[in-house]
Motif scaffolding. Structure first.
Motif, PDB file in Angstrom:
ATOM      1  N   THR A  48       0.851  -1.191   0.000  1.00  0.00           N
ATOM      2  CA  THR A  48       0.000   0.000   0.000  1.00  0.00           C
ATOM      3  C   THR A  48       0.892   1.247   0.000  1.00  0.00           C
ATOM      4  N   PRO A  49       1.671   1.435  -1.059  1.00  0.00           N
ATOM      5  CA  PRO A  49       2.650   2.528  -1.062  1.00  0.00           C
ATOM      6  C   PRO A  49       2.033   3.912  -0.865  1.00  0.00           C
ATOM      7  N   THR A  50       0.858   4.132  -1.447  1.00  0.00           N
ATOM      8  CA  THR A  50       0.246   5.464  -1.330  1.00  0.00           C
ATOM      9  C   THR A  50      -0.220   5.720   0.099  1.00  0.00           C
ATOM     10  N   GLY A 240      -5.355  -7.855  -4.064  1.00  0.00           N
ATOM     11  CA  GLY A 240      -5.511  -7.077  -5.295  1.00  0.00           C
ATOM     12  C   GLY A 240      -6.505  -5.941  -5.114  1.00  0.00           C
ATOM     13  N   MET A 241      -7.571  -6.204  -4.388  1.00  0.00           N
ATOM     14  CA  MET A 241      -8.584  -5.169  -4.134  1.00  0.00           C
ATOM     15  C   MET A 241      -7.991  -4.009  -3.324  1.00  0.00           C
ATOM     16  N   VAL A 242      -7.135  -4.389  -2.373  1.00  0.00           N
ATOM     17  CA  VAL A 242      -6.476  -3.353  -1.560  1.00  0.00           C
ATOM     18  C   VAL A 242      -5.550  -2.520  -2.447  1.00  0.00           C
ATOM     19  N   ASP A 246      -5.525   1.465  -3.076  1.00  0.00           N
ATOM     20  CA  ASP A 246      -4.337   2.294  -2.842  1.00  0.00           C
ATOM     21  C   ASP A 246      -4.053   3.175  -4.066  1.00  0.00           C
ATOM     22  N   GLU A 247      -4.172   2.578  -5.231  1.00  0.00           N
ATOM     23  CA  GLU A 247      -3.963   3.333  -6.481  1.00  0.00           C
ATOM     24  C   GLU A 247      -5.027   4.427  -6.629  1.00  0.00           C
TER      25      GLU A 247
END
Ligand SMILES: *[C@@H]1O[C@H](CO)[C@@H](O)[C@H](O)[C@H]1NC(C)=O
Ligand SMILES: *[C@@H]1O[C@H](CO)[C@@H](O)[C@H](O)[C@H]1NC(C)=O
Ligand SMILES: *[C@@H]1O[C@H](CO)[C@@H](O)[C@H](O)[C@H]1NC(C)=O
Ligand SMILES: *[C@@H]1O[C@H](CO)[C@@H](O)[C@H](O)[C@H]1NC(C)=O
Ligand SMILES: *[C@@H]1O[C@H](CO)[C@@H](O)[C@H](O)[C@H]1NC(C)=O
Ligand SMILES: *[C@@H]1O[C@H](CO)[C@@H](O)[C@H](O)[C@H]1NC(C)=O
Ligand SMILES: CC(=O)N[C@H]1CO[C@H](CO)[C@@H](O)[C@@H]1O
Length: 499
Positions: A48-50, A240-242, A246-247
């Motif tokens: 979750t980089p963002t 993938g949903m997470v 995040d994107e």
């Protein structure tokens, strides 16, 4: 005399500073069923980089609480009031129930609009819809794009409940037959459009309530690709949903920047409740999960990001006790609004806590008292709160749980290399039916590993008395029967108002 003078000067200084800054834009992002373990900075295997970057630049709330399920958290966020004070103590609002967040008190959106904001909601409502006056556009939002119930299909908008099926998507009051696009993308685009059309005349309040990452487990395959090593299918799709969510937050923050609004924006990110283990979520190392009164159900992921946060706060962690009801007075304060016309709030204005000017004045959280939940065991004490009733209360470091607290296990993320520290609990989902009081010192034992109820009977009694007090302030629980007039077939194939 000089004391009085000083007080007056400091009053004007504070007011002056706050007035000098234009009312901030408020972006409130609520994730659905997002587990405690499922954000990078809690050691997740999901990227979750963002969210990590925003949280690490802002203030992480690590003693932050929400409610164990959907409608309750949303109702408390928008009303600033506990469930015992809105009649929504039990369960959620199901699609066929003629129920809603009571109209007797303004919502957060009403108050922000009154304070001069342009108010917009995108995403999941879940606060009642049987009459038009319960819909977001009647509850303080200038515009609304989203769905009214819960658990629909991310691509087709289909939602079946009992014997009824219908679509659920609306643009303001207009039903939308718009399928194909994944809801995380669709909602992101709507928020970006709000920004594009924004004319700068009023500050913005955007409440984005993602469908993500609630079941059904669905996401375009590009998002699961990085997780192909995860063998557990639910976990893989959930991851993938997470990532898609995040994107989405990245795209939205970029749009705020592109429009030049970011420097005067406060972002609050919160989950609505703990992760659902059965649908890929995870709350490790907390105990229990969604629906339960254990920490895994109520100890939420949350952070605040803002360029105008006090520099001493940026990049730090807050261990101050905070609750989802607190956003109501906190954000109304920040917006320069007033709390006139509200019924007594359970939320506390936490702006000074968040901004590093004082410690949290909150000492208690009533997690809930649910008079309709199936009773468990016999009352353990006479003359105080009936421990067969499902309830939980936090007071300082202490937490008491009564009745049936819900699924009680510690579940490490599938595929991850964590040793169980409670191997046997992991298979016993439910506890015995006779025990119905637990006491924990959450500060020392955040994992609820060591029940102290037998060791500290006077603490138990004190907290039960406090629950009795709260119960004496409760309004009757409203949980009406299913109404067949809700049938989408009678309304052009859509879920929506029927009265
Ligand atoms: C974010 O923006 C990129 C680039 O425009 C786009 O490809 C992607 O689908 C967007 N993601 C979401 C979740 O909106
Ligand atoms: C609160 O005060 C504002 C500003 O004075 C006023 O416009 C509004 O009607 C009041 N709201 C309520 C609910 O009384
Ligand atoms: C920022 O935080 C510090 C430390 O808590 C406090 O002393 C100071 O008053 C705060 N500054 C502002 C502008 O709020
Ligand atoms: C509560 O009172 C009833 C009736 O007097 C008694 O039978 C019961 O044992 C008492 N329970 C406890 C836990 O003291
Ligand atoms: C508890 O876990 C069991 C077994 O996985 C599941 O069937 C049940 O729905 C769960 N109950 C709640 C309230 O989440
Ligand atoms: C939505 O549109 C599709 C394709 O035109 C149609 O088959 C379907 O019945 C419509 N659904 C509703 C609820 O109007
Ligand atoms: C105390 C206890 O019941 N321990 C058991 C926990 O589960 C393991 C594996 O099933 C058993 O070997 C232990 O005896």
């Amino acid at each position: 005399m000089s004391c009085v003078l000083l007080a007056i000067i400091s009053f004007f200084t504070t007011t002056g500073t706050e007035a000098a800054r234009a009312a901030p834009h408020i972006l409130f992002v609520l994730a659905d069923d997002y587990g405690y373990h499922d954000i990078g900075y809690h050691g997740s295997e999901i990227n979750t980089p963002t969210l990590d970057k925003l949280a690490l630049e802002g203030l992480r709330l690590e003693n932050y609480y929400v409610q164990p399920i959907c409608t309750p958290t949303r109702s408390q966020l928008l009303s600033g009031r506990y469930q015992i004070h809105t009649g929504l103590q039990h369960d959620i609002i199901w699609p066929t129930q003629p129920n809603g967040l009571p109209l007797d008190s303004p919502t957060l959106a009403d108050k922000l609009r009154e304070a001069g904001y342009s108010t917009h909601m995108v995403g999941k409502w879940h606060l009642g819809m049987y009459r038009k006056d319960y819909l977001p556009t009647s509850r303080g939002f200038d515009t609304y794009f989203g769905y009214l119930t819960g658990s629909e299909d991310y691509f087709t908008r289909d939602r079946c409940y009992e014997s009824y099926c219908g679509m659920d998507l609306r643009d303001n009051l207009e039903p939308m037959n718009q399928t194909g696009e994944y809801s995380t993308h669709l909602f992101t685009q709507k928020v970006i459009n709000i920004m594009k059309n924004y004319d700068g005349s009023k500050p913005l309040f955007i409440y984005l309530a993602f469908q993500a990452v609630h079941s059904p487990l669905q996401v375009p395959e590009t998002y699961t690709h990085p997780y192909r090593h995860i063998k557990d299918q639910n976990r893989r799709i959930y991851a993938g949903m997470v990532s898609a969510m995040d994107e989405a937050v990245r795209n939205i923050t970029e749009a705020f920047r592109a429009k030049g609004l970011w420097d005067n924006t406060i972002l609050v990110f919160s989950t609505d409740n703990g992760g659902e283990i059965l649908a890929g979520g995870n709350n490790w190392p907390l105990r229990g999960w969604k629906h339960s009164l254990w920490e895994g159900g109520v100890h939420g992921v949350g952070f605040v990001h803002s360029p105008f946060l006090n520099e001493t706060v940026k990049g730090t962690v807050s261990w101050d006790l905070m609750h989802v009801t607190d956003w109501f007075p906190t954000l109304v304060h920040l917006a320069g609004g007033s709390l006139n016309g509200t019924l007594p709030l359970d939320g506390i204005d936490q702006w000074e806590t968040i901004n590093g000017q004082r410690i949290s004045p909150r000492n208690e959280i009533l997690h809930n008292i649910d008079p309709l939940f199936e009773r468990s065991g016999k009352p353990a004490y006479n003359g105080t709160f009936d421990t067969s009733v499902r309830a939980a209360l936090r007071a300082g470091d202490w937490k008491i749980i009564t009745g049936n607290p819900g699924n009680s296990s510690w579940i490490p993320p599938p595929d991850a290399n964590f040793a169980f520290f409670k191997s046997n609990q992991s298979v016993n989902f439910m506890l015995s039916k006779t025990k119905n009081v637990w006491l924990f010192n959450i500060a020392k034992d955040p994992y609820e590993d060591r029940d102290l109820a037998d060791e500290y009977p006077s603490k138990v009694k004190e907290m039960l008395d406090r629950l009795s007090y709260y119960q004496s302030t409760a309004v009757p629980c409203h949980y009406p029967k299913s109404d067949p007039r809700a049938d989408p077939k009678l309304h052009g194939g859509f879920w929506g108002p029927w009265e």
